[in-house]
Design an enzyme around this catalytic site. Sequence first.
Site, PDB file in Angstrom:
ATOM      1  N   CYS A 279      -4.221 -26.965  -9.316  1.00 35.64           N
ATOM      2  CA  CYS A 279      -4.678 -28.215  -8.691  1.00 35.64           C
ATOM      3  C   CYS A 279      -4.372 -28.237  -7.191  1.00 35.64           C
ATOM      4  CB  CYS A 279      -4.077 -29.431  -9.396  1.00 35.64           C
ATOM      5  SG  CYS A 279      -2.490 -29.974  -8.749  1.00 35.64           S
TER       6      CYS A 279
ATOM      7  N   CYS B 246       5.759 -30.191 -10.204  1.00 29.35           N
ATOM      8  CA  CYS B 246       4.494 -29.444 -10.134  1.00 29.35           C
ATOM      9  C   CYS B 246       4.163 -28.961 -11.540  1.00 29.35           C
ATOM     10  CB  CYS B 246       4.627 -28.263  -9.179  1.00 29.35           C
ATOM     11  SG  CYS B 246       3.218 -27.138  -9.256  1.00 29.35           S
TER      12      CYS B 246
ATOM     13  N   HIS C 105       0.859  -1.187   0.000  1.00 28.33           N
ATOM     14  CA  HIS C 105       0.000   0.000   0.000  1.00 28.33           C
ATOM     15  C   HIS C 105       0.896   1.239   0.000  1.00 28.33           C
ATOM     16  CE1 HIS C 105      -3.316  -2.660   1.071  1.00 28.33           C
ATOM     17  NE2 HIS C 105      -2.677  -3.056   2.166  1.00 28.33           N
TER      18      HIS C 105
ATOM     19  N   LYS D 165      -9.412  -1.456   4.765  1.00 28.84           N
ATOM     20  CA  LYS D 165      -9.373  -0.823   3.447  1.00 28.84           C
ATOM     21  C   LYS D 165     -10.477  -1.352   2.546  1.00 28.84           C
ATOM     22  CE  LYS D 165      -4.465  -0.320   4.098  1.00 28.84           C
ATOM     23  NZ  LYS D 165      -4.512  -1.081   5.366  1.00 28.84           N
TER      24      LYS D 165
ATOM     25  N   ARG E 203      -4.762 -10.275  11.760  1.00 26.30           N
ATOM     26  CA  ARG E 203      -3.896  -9.086  11.860  1.00 26.30           C
ATOM     27  C   ARG E 203      -3.542  -8.878  13.333  1.00 26.30           C
ATOM     28  NH1 ARG E 203      -8.284  -8.282   8.679  1.00 26.30           N
ATOM     29  NH2 ARG E 203      -8.043  -7.512   6.551  1.00 26.30           N
TER      30      ARG E 203
ATOM     31  N   ILE F 103       1.774  -4.896  14.675  1.00 20.27           N
ATOM     32  CA  ILE F 103       2.053  -4.653  13.245  1.00 20.27           C
ATOM     33  C   ILE F 103       0.935  -5.294  12.420  1.00 20.27           C
ATOM     34  CG2 ILE F 103       3.771  -4.735  11.412  1.00 20.27           C
ATOM     35  CD1 ILE F 103       4.675  -3.128  13.903  1.00 20.27           C
TER      36      ILE F 103
ATOM     37  N   CYS G  79       1.314 -27.525 -12.629  1.00 23.77           N
ATOM     38  CA  CYS G  79       0.598 -26.243 -12.743  1.00 23.77           C
ATOM     39  C   CYS G  79       1.573 -25.068 -12.798  1.00 23.77           C
ATOM     40  CB  CYS G  79      -0.332 -26.041 -11.554  1.00 23.77           C
ATOM     41  SG  CYS G  79      -1.530 -27.342 -11.314  1.00 23.77           S
TER      42      CYS G  79
ATOM     43  N   CYS H 103       1.108 -33.165  -7.215  1.00 25.40           N
ATOM     44  CA  CYS H 103       2.539 -33.202  -6.887  1.00 25.40           C
ATOM     45  C   CYS H 103       2.849 -33.455  -5.418  1.00 25.40           C
ATOM     46  CB  CYS H 103       3.223 -31.917  -7.347  1.00 25.40           C
ATOM     47  SG  CYS H 103       2.644 -30.440  -6.496  1.00 25.40           S
TER      48      CYS H 103
ATOM     49  N   SER I 142      -2.145  -4.409   9.440  1.00 22.93           N
ATOM     50  CA  SER I 142      -1.971  -3.822   8.113  1.00 22.93           C
ATOM     51  C   SER I 142      -1.649  -2.335   8.273  1.00 22.93           C
ATOM     52  CB  SER I 142      -3.256  -3.981   7.312  1.00 22.93           C
ATOM     53  OG  SER I 142      -3.046  -3.570   5.995  1.00 22.93           O
TER      54      SER I 142
HETATM   55  C1  FAD Z   1      -6.072 -11.061   5.976  1.00 20.57           C
HETATM   56  C2  FAD Z   1      -4.895 -10.115   6.034  1.00 20.57           C
HETATM   57  C3  FAD Z   1      -4.580  -9.323   4.935  1.00 20.57           C
HETATM   58  C4  FAD Z   1      -3.498  -8.449   5.007  1.00 20.57           C
HETATM   59  N1  FAD Z   1      -3.119  -7.763   3.879  1.00 20.57           N
HETATM   60  C5  FAD Z   1      -2.044  -6.954   3.916  1.00 20.57           C
HETATM   61  C6  FAD Z   1      -1.599  -6.311   2.743  1.00 20.57           C
HETATM   62  O1  FAD Z   1      -2.112  -6.540   1.643  1.00 20.57           O
HETATM   63  N2  FAD Z   1      -0.561  -5.436   2.855  1.00 20.57           N
HETATM   64  C7  FAD Z   1       0.037  -5.172   4.040  1.00 20.57           C
HETATM   65  O2  FAD Z   1       0.923  -4.327   4.084  1.00 20.57           O
HETATM   66  N3  FAD Z   1      -0.309  -5.837   5.170  1.00 20.57           N
HETATM   67  C8  FAD Z   1      -1.334  -6.723   5.125  1.00 20.57           C
HETATM   68  N4  FAD Z   1      -1.696  -7.421   6.243  1.00 20.57           N
HETATM   69  C9  FAD Z   1      -0.928  -7.230   7.476  1.00 20.57           C
HETATM   70  C10 FAD Z   1       0.359  -8.041   7.486  1.00 20.57           C
HETATM   71  O3  FAD Z   1       0.107  -9.393   7.139  1.00 20.57           O
HETATM   72  C11 FAD Z   1       0.996  -7.966   8.862  1.00 20.57           C
HETATM   73  O4  FAD Z   1       1.120  -6.615   9.218  1.00 20.57           O
HETATM   74  C12 FAD Z   1       2.383  -8.571   8.909  1.00 20.57           C
HETATM   75  O5  FAD Z   1       2.412  -9.834   8.303  1.00 20.57           O
HETATM   76  C13 FAD Z   1       2.837  -8.696  10.356  1.00 20.57           C
HETATM   77  O6  FAD Z   1       4.098  -9.309  10.367  1.00 20.57           O
HETATM   78  P1  FAD Z   1       4.813  -9.668  11.738  1.00 20.57           P
HETATM   79  O7  FAD Z   1       6.133 -10.233  11.362  1.00 20.57           O
HETATM   80  O8  FAD Z   1       4.786  -8.496  12.628  1.00 20.57           O
HETATM   81  O9  FAD Z   1       3.876 -10.763  12.386  1.00 20.57           O
HETATM   82  P2  FAD Z   1       3.779 -12.366  12.005  1.00 20.57           P
HETATM   83  O10 FAD Z   1       3.924 -12.580  10.567  1.00 20.57           O
HETATM   84  O11 FAD Z   1       2.560 -12.840  12.656  1.00 20.57           O
HETATM   85  O12 FAD Z   1       5.082 -12.924  12.692  1.00 20.57           O
HETATM   86  C14 FAD Z   1       5.217 -13.054  14.069  1.00 20.57           C
HETATM   87  C15 FAD Z   1       6.005 -14.316  14.328  1.00 20.57           C
HETATM   88  O13 FAD Z   1       6.299 -14.399  15.715  1.00 20.57           O
HETATM   89  C16 FAD Z   1       6.252 -15.757  16.088  1.00 20.57           C
HETATM   90  N5  FAD Z   1       6.033 -15.845  17.527  1.00 20.57           N
HETATM   91  C17 FAD Z   1       4.925 -15.502  18.226  1.00 20.57           C
HETATM   92  N6  FAD Z   1       5.101 -15.766  19.537  1.00 20.57           N
HETATM   93  C18 FAD Z   1       6.350 -16.288  19.672  1.00 20.57           C
HETATM   94  C19 FAD Z   1       7.105 -16.778  20.774  1.00 20.57           C
HETATM   95  N7  FAD Z   1       6.608 -16.781  22.017  1.00 20.57           N
HETATM   96  N8  FAD Z   1       8.353 -17.257  20.537  1.00 20.57           N
HETATM   97  C20 FAD Z   1       8.873 -17.248  19.282  1.00 20.57           C
HETATM   98  N9  FAD Z   1       8.189 -16.805  18.198  1.00 20.57           N
HETATM   99  C21 FAD Z   1       6.950 -16.320  18.397  1.00 20.57           C
HETATM  100  C22 FAD Z   1       5.084 -16.310  15.285  1.00 20.57           C
HETATM  101  O14 FAD Z   1       5.180 -17.720  15.142  1.00 20.57           O
HETATM  102  C23 FAD Z   1       5.239 -15.580  13.969  1.00 20.57           C
HETATM  103  O15 FAD Z   1       5.966 -16.315  13.010  1.00 20.57           O
HETATM  104  C24 FAD Z   1      -2.749  -8.330   6.195  1.00 20.57           C
HETATM  105  C25 FAD Z   1      -3.062  -9.153   7.278  1.00 20.57           C
HETATM  106  C26 FAD Z   1      -4.098 -10.063   7.193  1.00 20.57           C
HETATM  107  C27 FAD Z   1      -4.374 -10.977   8.330  1.00 20.57           C
END
Ligand code: FAD
Length: 486
Positions: free
Chosen positions: A443, A406, A52, A255, A315, A341, A408, A448, A343
């Site tokens: 598929c 794979c 975005h 959004k 999220r 963190i 596809c 695969c 969206s």
């Molecule tokens: C449906 C949906 C659509 C979205 N679309 C967009 C988009 O189009 N564009 C955009 O900018 N953002 C989008 N977002 C937001 C985006 O996905 C998130 O902001 C982003 O992925 C967050 O990343 P993160 O690394 O902070 O969290 P995560 O990816 O959740 O990573 C956190 C990690 O911490 C680990 N963890 C948790 N607790 C522990 C623990 N105690 N010990 C060790 N590890 C731990 C978890 O296993 C995980 O791997 C979307 C979110 C959703 C749900």
Amino acid sequence: MAETFDIAIVGAGITGCAIARQLARYDLSICAIEAANDIAMGASKANGGLVHAGYDPAPGTVKAQVNARGCELYGTWAQELGFLFRRTGSMVLGFNDEDRAHLEKLRQNGLANGVPALSIIGPDRIHELEPRASAKATCALWCPSTGYVDPFEVAIAALENAVANGVTFMRSAPVEAIEVAGSDDGAARFTLVTPAGDVRCRYLINAAGNGAADISHMAGAEEFQMVWRQGNIVVLDKEPRALMPLYPVPTPVSKGVIVTGTVHGNTVITATAAVREPGDTQTYATDVDALLTGARKLVPDLGTRRVVRAFAGGRPVIKGTNDFFIGQSAVVPGLFQAAGIQSPGVASAPAIAERMEQVLRDAGVVLRKRDDWDPIRRAPDDFDRAPLVRKEELIESDPAWGQIVCRCETVPEAEIVAAIRRRPGAVSVEGVKRRCRAGMGRCQSGFCQSRVVTILARELGCDPSKVLLEDAGSWLVEGPLKGGVR
Ligand SMILES: Cc1cc2nc3c(=O)[nH]c(=O)nc-3n(C[C@H](O)[C@H](O)[C@H](O)COP(=O)(O)OP(=O)(O)OC[C@H]3O[C@@H](n4cnc5c(N)ncnc54)[C@H](O)[C@@H]3O)c2cc1C
């Protein structure tokens, strides 16, 4: 005996991986600790992949500060880290005067947030830019800087680059407790207790997504609660030409339903938003209906029967605020939060990492540049996209490049082997899929999957019955597999 690092980052989603990559340029020992058995297993594997542009967040918020900057940084990050990024531009479609007034507000937000080249356009320009956009749209906010990525490819690329520059990755290591020593006397202050072994560190970065509140609580830092703002997404089969991202006028919490192309030419409809039980990754018929209805409003000729996959993610939202929390803990010095963190966390990731670097600097952490830091990650060969001469070279070098597993997505055996052997490599069927798309196509791995299981078993030196679909406990087969690969 616990291993000791200068910095431990908890969470290897896109936030933790981007921070690890950013800090790997400094003379520091760093460990990224992940509860799951692979990178990007939380929200980072279940989102729309949209970069975005940054006209959406309220000016002055942390989100506003990192979104436009993150979008800007994607060009350099994609080049250095060798992941696919398409800066296609996007349109927010309006259908009446009320929408037009809203678009003007978004444009003003965007200007305040530093989003370049925003303009409001009329029907002729809309159809010139995206001929499939609804003919009923009377106006649109045109935003040339929007783009899209494969979010897990970004996280994987960032962590591969960090690891190549000396960062340690601990997987299957959920942090279960944190001991904090009284004062920061220059020695390791935090001890993180995990079933994979304890880790000691002087500075701790909390990038645990939906687990961020638990980490903060374990360390005796800020008490906050996470809200699981769930979203359903559907993926449609590939189109001859990928669609430009088309947005509706946003709602107060999201959004709205967006239609977008992907870097591989599929169409994605993303995403609903509803507060649900933590960990709920079910898809709901009502949500999918809402997605398809919303999408048809933007792109009336969308072949919504071409859905190949529906999935959901949560999220990581901090209760009571719609903003990111990036900064040093006010309660426990030495603990740095990259929490809430939600969206646009994907779009902002490179700038969140940059901001975290500044936060550490401001807190007095010594950041000395390493002479041998290499910003470049050599992307693995992608057979399907490779030019014919490269395909021939690869097959010449190893006939396994000609063994298509794979069908596809045209992924040969050698590409799957490479995905497993990279550092950090795939250890599950889904890990393979996220790295080289085997099973990602029409598929959905019907043809695969058993061959991928056989290759994983051979490469990991285990019996096929031990091969996992995804994380611990997700075995796929009980007995011997028929056939298999060589
Ligand atoms: C449906 C949906 C659509 C979205 N679309 C967009 C988009 O189009 N564009 C955009 O900018 N953002 C989008 N977002 C937001 C985006 O996905 C998130 O902001 C982003 O992925 C967050 O990343 P993160 O690394 O902070 O969290 P995560 O990816 O959740 O990573 C956190 C990690 O911490 C680990 N963890 C948790 N607790 C522990 C623990 N105690 N010990 C060790 N590890 C731990 C978890 O296993 C995980 O791997 C979307 C979110 C959703 C749900």
